[in-house]
Structures are given as C-alpha cells and as structure tokens.
Motif scaffolding. Structure first.
Motif, PDB file in Angstrom:
ATOM      1  N   LYS A 148      10.160   5.415  -4.260  1.00  0.00           N
ATOM      2  CA  LYS A 148       9.342   4.420  -3.563  1.00  0.00           C
ATOM      3  C   LYS A 148       7.922   4.491  -4.112  1.00  0.00           C
ATOM      4  CE  LYS A 148       7.911   2.616   0.881  1.00  0.00           C
ATOM      5  NZ  LYS A 148       6.594   2.219   0.331  1.00  0.00           N
ATOM      6  N   TRP A 149       7.457   3.368  -4.669  1.00  0.00           N
ATOM      7  CA  TRP A 149       6.126   3.306  -5.271  1.00  0.00           C
ATOM      8  C   TRP A 149       5.112   2.777  -4.263  1.00  0.00           C
ATOM      9  CZ3 TRP A 149       6.250   5.987  -9.527  1.00  0.00           C
ATOM     10  CH2 TRP A 149       7.413   6.017 -10.294  1.00  0.00           C
ATOM     11  N   ASP A 150       3.875   3.247  -4.373  1.00  0.00           N
ATOM     12  CA  ASP A 150       2.808   2.888  -3.440  1.00  0.00           C
ATOM     13  C   ASP A 150       1.821   1.964  -4.156  1.00  0.00           C
ATOM     14  OD1 ASP A 150       1.209   2.756  -1.246  1.00  0.00           O
ATOM     15  OD2 ASP A 150       0.433   4.789  -1.365  1.00  0.00           O
ATOM     16  N   GLY A 151       2.061   0.657  -4.052  1.00  0.00           N
ATOM     17  CA  GLY A 151       1.205  -0.309  -4.726  1.00  0.00           C
ATOM     18  C   GLY A 151       1.319  -1.670  -4.080  1.00  0.00           C
ATOM     19  N   TYR A 152       1.299  -2.717  -4.894  1.00  0.00           N
ATOM     20  CA  TYR A 152       1.433  -4.082  -4.403  1.00  0.00           C
ATOM     21  C   TYR A 152       2.761  -4.671  -4.873  1.00  0.00           C
ATOM     22  CZ  TYR A 152      -3.084  -5.069  -2.237  1.00  0.00           C
ATOM     23  OH  TYR A 152      -4.154  -5.095  -1.379  1.00  0.00           O
ATOM     24  N   ARG A 153       3.553  -5.144  -3.939  1.00  0.00           N
ATOM     25  CA  ARG A 153       4.824  -5.798  -4.251  1.00  0.00           C
ATOM     26  C   ARG A 153       4.528  -7.150  -4.895  1.00  0.00           C
ATOM     27  NH1 ARG A 153       9.859  -5.742  -1.629  1.00  0.00           N
ATOM     28  NH2 ARG A 153      11.365  -6.902  -2.895  1.00  0.00           N
ATOM     29  N   LEU A 154       5.122  -7.391  -6.053  1.00  0.00           N
ATOM     30  CA  LEU A 154       4.879  -8.620  -6.798  1.00  0.00           C
ATOM     31  C   LEU A 154       6.187  -9.176  -7.344  1.00  0.00           C
ATOM     32  CD1 LEU A 154       1.823  -7.521  -9.008  1.00  0.00           C
ATOM     33  CD2 LEU A 154       1.727  -8.819  -6.862  1.00  0.00           C
TER      34      LEU A 154
END
Length: 350
Positions: free
Chosen positions: A66-72
């Motif tokens: 699971k990455w911690d950023g902005y879903r695009l």
C-alpha cells in the motif's frame, strides 16, 4: 519472510536508465476475428479498497504494497495525456515527469495507480510529496514524483475493465516491463499474505492491499479490494482548533470531522505531529476560515470554529468505542480538491 512473486522479476526500484516503451505487437492472424474497438472513457470512477483488520488469505487473493500518495488515473492517447485525480480533477501539469513518460508508451491506455515520492529506503513519503507539490493548493510541478501503476483499465483501444484482475495484470506487466522512469510497476505477490503484511510493517510501510485475482474492475468500495494497515492513516476535515500560547503556531489541538452520509460528525482531535513552519501557515489559513457557527454538532468552550475546507491527513492507532480517533498524529494537509478522500463513517454505526 516467505513471499512468492507471481513470476520472476527484478526489484521494483531497480537502477536503470532504460526508457519505458510498449512492446512490439505480433502481426494479427487474418483468421482471428476482428475485436470490436471500445471508445476511451473520459473518466472511470476508481475501485476503492475496503479497510479490514486482518489480511484475507488463500489462493483467491493477490497482494501489493500500500503506497502513501495521490491516487491517479493516467489517460494516454497518441500525443495527448491526461492525469486525473480520484476526485476527477485534471492534474496533468502538476506531474510533468509522469506525463512525459506516459507519452512514450505510444498507444491508448488508462493506467490506475499512485503518485508518490520515495525516501532513501524506497518507502513512499506523503509529506515529501506534498512539499514537492507546494503544499495545499500549491502550484509547483512535482517532477520528482513517480507513478506506481497497479492496474490497466484500457489498452490499445480495448476496454479491459471486465477482465479478471490476473489478466489485466498480465497486460500491465508486459506494458511496463523494465520500466524505471516516471512510470513504474507496483509489484504483485501471491502466497503468504500475512507474511508480506508483517514484513511491510517491519520495514515502516503503511500496509498492504489484497485483491481477488478473478475480480473485474468495479468502481466503489465493494470488497474485492481490501486494505490492511500497519498504522491507520486517513483524511479528515479540520472544523476547529483549541488555541494555546505554548504550542507551535498557537494550535493546541485540531478538531476533526468525517462524513457520515451527507453530514459531518466529530471524530476527535489531534495535538501532535506539528512542525514549526507549516504550523504557522496552518494557523494563518485557519484564521481566514473562522466562523461563529460550529460546522458539527458539538458544544465546547474555547474552540475557534472554522469552515470545513482544510483536509488533514492523520495517522492513528485505532478507534474508540464511541467513534473517536486514538493516538492521532498530524501528517499534513491534502489538497482542497481532494475532498473525495475524506473518511466516510459507516452510516449504520451508532
């Protein structure tokens, strides 16, 4: 930890200057029926992961970090790229390295994934991503951000969303084989999901995502995708603050709210995690949003109420029985356009 990649692959964060390119296609067999072409949709509402306390296990599940950023979503057409946020906003100009890499793919595609900035250990750092973008409502171009793709919804003029996840991943892995630039593959694992989760927590990652291997791509939060977090992290509206002469920026505690249906409900407060310079700016932003009427059903003396506009990313350990955050820590502000990410309380909860 025992983890078995679905196929032999190099590490995701390998060091290479090889450009990202789509693979050459084989000539079409004239005896093969001509597949119907599908128009590219303007937008596909994203599939969202349902939060669960335990890792689902068994052969039906595939796993990812699971990455911690902005879903695009990255929409690619010949000579034209659009980068769309989870809330439907066009952020193409804010991610120039991702857009430049997308152009080189050279065919029509819609990639689903996460824009991140990685630290020296290869972990996604949300605060660094926010800083790269210039903070909330900032106008900077995050050229250091990369896009970690985990799904392929449309490819070569064909809608792939009705295919099983395992089939979509097969196309995605072929498309991004060897990529190490602005767009990279988010690696997939099968086998011992609990062992992967334990390793993710041990290495300071946010958690893992489990996905049913035979599931089509379905918009919304239906349970085919499940997220299990080492430390909980979600987005909440700031609805007020308690002033303090001793605390950084004069903010003793932020009061937070989440959606419950169409309404906002109080979910507790946060008084740790603040850094001096961003907190001074936060206080100035809050004071411009002061209101005399509380935006939530809560009576409390000494609170400066504000309009529910600023969205805070909060780490926390658990929820109390009465629906409040436990051991909360402030991570930073999300963009004002990202209200689609604000936490939704179960409407059936008391």
């Amino acid at each position: 930890m025992t983890k078995v990649p679905r196929k032999s692959s190099q590490p995701l964060l390998r060091e290479t200057d090889a450009p990202l390119r789509s693979q050459a296609r084989k000539p079409r067999d004239p005896d093969q029926p001509q597949l119907q072409l599908d128009p590219m949709p303007d937008r596909i509402e994203p599939c969202l992961a349902l939060l669960k306390p335990k890792v689902p296990v068994g052969p039906d599940w595939l796993y990812e970090i699971k990455w911690d950023g902005y879903r695009l979503a990255v929409h690619i057409e010949p000579g034209h790229v659009r980068i769309i946020t989870r809330g439907g906003h066009d952020w193409t100009d804010r991610f120039p390295s991702i857009a430049e890499e997308a152009v080189s793919i050279g065919t029509t595609a819609i990639l689903d994934g996460e824009a991140v900035v990685l630290d020296e250990q290869g972990r996604s750092d949300f605060g660094a991503l926010q800083q790269a973008l210039g903070g909330r409502s900032g106008k900077r171009h995050a050229s250091e951000a990369i896009f970690l793709a985990f799904d392929l919804l449309y490819f070569d003029s064909h809608d792939l969303s009705r295919l099983d996840l395992s089939d979509r991943r097969h196309f995605l892995e072929d498309l991004l084989e060897g990529s190490a630039g602005g767009i990279r593959l988010s690696e997939e694992f099968e086998g011992n999901g609990q062992a992967l989760f334990d390793a993710a927590c041990e290495h300071g990652l946010e958690g893992i995502i489990a996905k049913r291997r035979d599931s089509p791509y379905c918009s919304g939060r239906l349970g085919d995708w499940v997220k299990v977090k080492c430390i909980q992290s979600d987005s909440f509206f700031i609805v007020g603050y308690e002033p303090s002469t001793a605390a950084l920026g004069g903010i003793g505690r932020l009061l937070l709210a989440a959606y419950k249906g169409d309404n906002l409900v109080y979910v507790g407060g946060v008084g740790t995690g603040f850094k001096e310079r961003p907190t001074l700016k936060l206080r100035a932003d809050l004071d411009r949003l002061k209101t005399s009427r509380p935006p939530i059903d809560l009576k409390r003396k000494g609170v400066v109420w504000v309009q529910p506009t600023l969205i805070a990313e909060i780490e926390y350990r658990a929820w109390t029985d009465d629906g409040k955050l436990r051991h909360a820590s402030y991570k930073g502000l999300r963009d004002e356009q990202d209200n689609a990410a604000v936490y939704q309380v179960d409407p059936t909860a008391s």
